[in-house]
Design a protein around this motif. Structure first.
Motif, mmCIF file in Angstrom:
data_model
loop_
_atom_site.group_PDB
_atom_site.id
_atom_site.type_symbol
_atom_site.label_atom_id
_atom_site.label_comp_id
_atom_site.label_asym_id
_atom_site.label_seq_id
_atom_site.Cartn_x
_atom_site.Cartn_y
_atom_site.Cartn_z
ATOM 1 N N ASN A 82 0.802 -1.226 0.000
ATOM 2 C CA ASN A 82 0.000 0.000 0.000
ATOM 3 C C ASN A 82 0.834 1.275 0.000
ATOM 4 O O ASN A 82 0.281 2.378 -0.041
ATOM 5 N N ALA A 83 2.156 1.124 0.037
ATOM 6 C CA ALA A 83 3.037 2.287 0.214
ATOM 7 C C ALA A 83 3.360 2.964 -1.114
ATOM 8 O O ALA A 83 4.436 2.774 -1.684
ATOM 9 N N LEU A 84 2.420 3.747 -1.607
ATOM 10 C CA LEU A 84 2.682 4.568 -2.782
ATOM 11 C C LEU A 84 3.566 5.752 -2.389
ATOM 12 O O LEU A 84 3.559 6.193 -1.246
ATOM 13 N N LYS A 85 4.318 6.267 -3.330
ATOM 14 C CA LYS A 85 5.095 7.486 -3.083
ATOM 15 C C LYS A 85 4.126 8.655 -2.991
ATOM 16 O O LYS A 85 3.285 8.849 -3.880
ATOM 17 N N THR A 86 4.217 9.435 -1.920
ATOM 18 C CA THR A 86 3.237 10.488 -1.672
ATOM 19 C C THR A 86 3.919 11.833 -1.462
ATOM 20 O O THR A 86 4.921 11.931 -0.738
ATOM 21 N N GLU A 87 3.352 12.861 -2.093
ATOM 22 C CA GLU A 87 3.856 14.231 -1.971
ATOM 23 C C GLU A 87 2.662 15.181 -1.844
ATOM 24 O O GLU A 87 1.554 14.864 -2.288
ATOM 25 N N ILE A 88 2.894 16.352 -1.289
ATOM 26 C CA ILE A 88 1.899 17.419 -1.238
ATOM 27 C C ILE A 88 2.457 18.631 -1.980
ATOM 28 O O ILE A 88 3.596 19.043 -1.732
ATOM 29 N N VAL A 89 1.657 19.184 -2.898
ATOM 30 C CA VAL A 89 2.064 20.391 -3.628
ATOM 31 C C VAL A 89 0.960 21.430 -3.494
ATOM 32 O O VAL A 89 -0.203 21.103 -3.229
ATOM 33 N N THR A 90 1.331 22.702 -3.680
ATOM 34 C CA THR A 90 0.400 23.801 -3.415
ATOM 35 C C THR A 90 0.361 24.769 -4.597
ATOM 36 O O THR A 90 1.400 25.116 -5.163
#
Length: 542
Positions: free
Chosen positions: A509-517
């Motif tokens: 379940n460990a997808l690569k995850t990022e937050i952008v704004t």
């Protein structure tokens, strides 16, 4: 797809980052579309659905992939005990079916009912059987009246138990792949057509609004081996002799004959069904064994277009199209099914197929599937989105990402789809990289052949957002969410310990995850490279 097209693609060179800038105004008018990929998913046989693990996995895919119905074989097989003979009278028993349907409906999933196979008492004497669990597949036309009566009683029971409003949302499909004499129907085309007649009149006798269809035939072919009453296995097919199978004219099996028969007999056809696997498996007359061929990446979409054209020119132009089995191949021992490869193919085909079918049912949601019996490895090439131990595969992530799309299309090209949710206006985009070098053949087998595909340069811009809008980016690639790869690095334990399974589930379940704004002007730009066979979900979260 022609050689010229494929050659042009290959000329662009391997391992090159293809680039195309995408700019989308999120305030533009969108085009409504249906998540037809969520309308149905497959499973093995009815009795397997009585297991706790099967139901747990169904609950998961309903929540995360949005599947609305499940289709499976063997609803009337003897292990569901649908009929008894007592004191010379036929007695029906729906307890096992009720238990299965009750539990499915409690999970917000409806049955897509495949009317199969014969209870032993309704099959021919010494009937041929299929699978280790011995599905009865030889018809006895003198017993068709018994089949009719059982289906009518079953349908009436469903209406009595669940209510007509509920059952009117269900689909009743007659049999499974009756063109495959070596598989699921030890009879003729005409005998199947008569079975359809008995089945549709039985179901419709309860309520003439109930939805019934067929012929549930197997993959498309490029020759006439199914033109007669039974498959002609006496000579080489065009698939064997063609220089390029993708230049052949492919067509559905029995579809046109089925529609003409129903028109002649004045029978209803609420939907047509078939199984557009991108493969062909003709018999080699020299050896008596089959050989597997894989078609090009657009083959399933082309098959959908063929079906639409045939229906438009038939007596049933308003019939729905339900493609009740589909995967990269129809083999439950195809290593590809465990790997990263199918994810990009799944996303590409479903996005290209929008508007062409009412459902494209992935076969299957689980590896709790026993057509060939149990498997010695936890990764054996099973069809499932989830393996026996509950480890989600890359194909699972493909459906989870598709499910997260909105219902309004803002932009689409051959590797990017931008959507908006009509309810809250949030934007969700999905990018994928099905490497262009492999357009000529849908992947099958091991990973090594397909590792050196081209990357894609993704220059993706959104405008019209509220200032500071945030997006979560999730990436599925060879190092993230690819459980088979992680299992190999672990040493391929067979079977994994309980602790190892916990670790594997986390890795799966460990997808690569990022937050952008977005910036103060409401613009967001994402500039990156997508590696071969990867998926990237870009989802607005506020």
């Amino acid at each position: 797809m022609t050689k010229l097209f494929i050659t042009a693609v290959l000329f662009m060179g391997m391992l090159t980052a293809f680039s195309q800038e995408i700019n989308v105004d999120v305030k533009q008018e969108g085009e409504t579309f249906e998540h037809f990929w969520s309308n149905c998913v497959g499973a093995g046989r009815a009795n397997e659905g009585l297991r706790a693990g099967w139901l747990e996995q169904l609950e998961l895919v309903e929540k995360t992939c949005g599947f609305k119905t499940v289709r499976f074989h063997g609803l009337f097989h003897d292990d569901m005990f649908p009929v008894f003979e007592e004191k010379g009278k036929t007695v029906y028993n729906w307890q096992y079916i009720d238990d299965l349907f009750d539990r499915m409906l409690d999970l917000n999933v409806r049955p897509f009912i495949e009317l199969s196979f014969f209870p032993k008492s309704m099959a021919a004497e010494n009937s041929k059987t299929q699978f280790w669990w011995k599905a009865n597949i030889t018809p006895d036309e003198s017993k068709y009246n018994e089949w009719h009566n059982m289906l009518q009683a079953f349908t009436q029971h469903c209406v009595d138990r669940y209510g007509i409003d509920e059952v009117l949302t269900w689909y009743f499909e007659v049999w499974n792949e009756p063109n495959l004499v070596r598989g699921f129907w030890d009879g003729t085309k005409s005998q199947y057509f008569e079975l359809y007649k008995q089945s549709v009149t039985a179901v419709r006798a309860v309520d003439n609004r109930l939805k019934v269809g067929g012929p549930s035939t197997s993959n498309f072919v490029a020759d006439d081996r199914y033109k007669g009453e039974k498959e002609n296995t006496g000579g080489f097919t065009k698939t064997f002799t063609a220089d390029d199978i993708n230049e052949l004219d492919w067509h559905g099996v029995w579809i046109e004959d089925f529609l003409k028969y129903c028109e002649k007999e004045h029978l209803p056809v609420d939907f047509i069904s078939t199984h557009p696997y991108p493969t062909d498996y003709p018999l080699d007359p020299r050896t008596g064994k089959g050989r597997n061929f894989s078609r090009h990446v657009e083959s399933t979409v082309e098959d959908m277009k063929w079906l639409n054209k045939v229906l438009a020119n038939s007596a049933y132009p308003n019939a729905e199209i339900h493609l009740t089995e589909w995967n990269t191949s129809p083999s439950s021992r195809d290593k590809t099914h465990d790997l990263l490869l199918p994810a990009a193919y799944i996303v590409r085909t479903n996005l290209e197929g929008i508007g062409l079918a009412n459902s494209l049912a992935f076969w299957t949601f689980t590896d709790m599937f026993e057509e060939k019996g149990g498997a010695p490895s936890i990764f054996h090439g099973g069809f499932g989105l989830i393996n026996f131990q509950g480890l989600v595969k890359p194909s699972y992530h493909a459906y989870s990402m598709l499910h997260q799309l909105g219902d309004e299309k803002l932009y689409k090209n051959d590797y990017m789809f931008v959507s908006r949710k009509s309810g809250n206006g949030k934007v969700v985009a999905l990018a994928y990289n099905y490497p262009q070098e492999f357009y000529n053949e849908v992947p099958r087998g091991t990973m090594q052949k397909y590792e050196n595909g081209s990357s894609r340069k993704l220059d993706f811009s959104l405008s019209g957002l509220k200032p500071g809008a945030q997006f979560k980016i999730e990436t599925l690639d060879k190092d993230h969410g690819n459980v088979y790869n992680y299992w190999e690095k672990m040493g391929s334990p067979e079977p994994p310990t309980r602790e190892q399974i916990k670790v594997l589930k986390k890795a799966a379940n460990a997808l690569k995850t990022e937050i952008v704004t977005a910036d103060e002007a409401g613009n967001l730009n994402i500039d990156r490279e997508i590696s071969p066979w990867s998926l990237v979900l870009i989802k607005q979260i506020n």
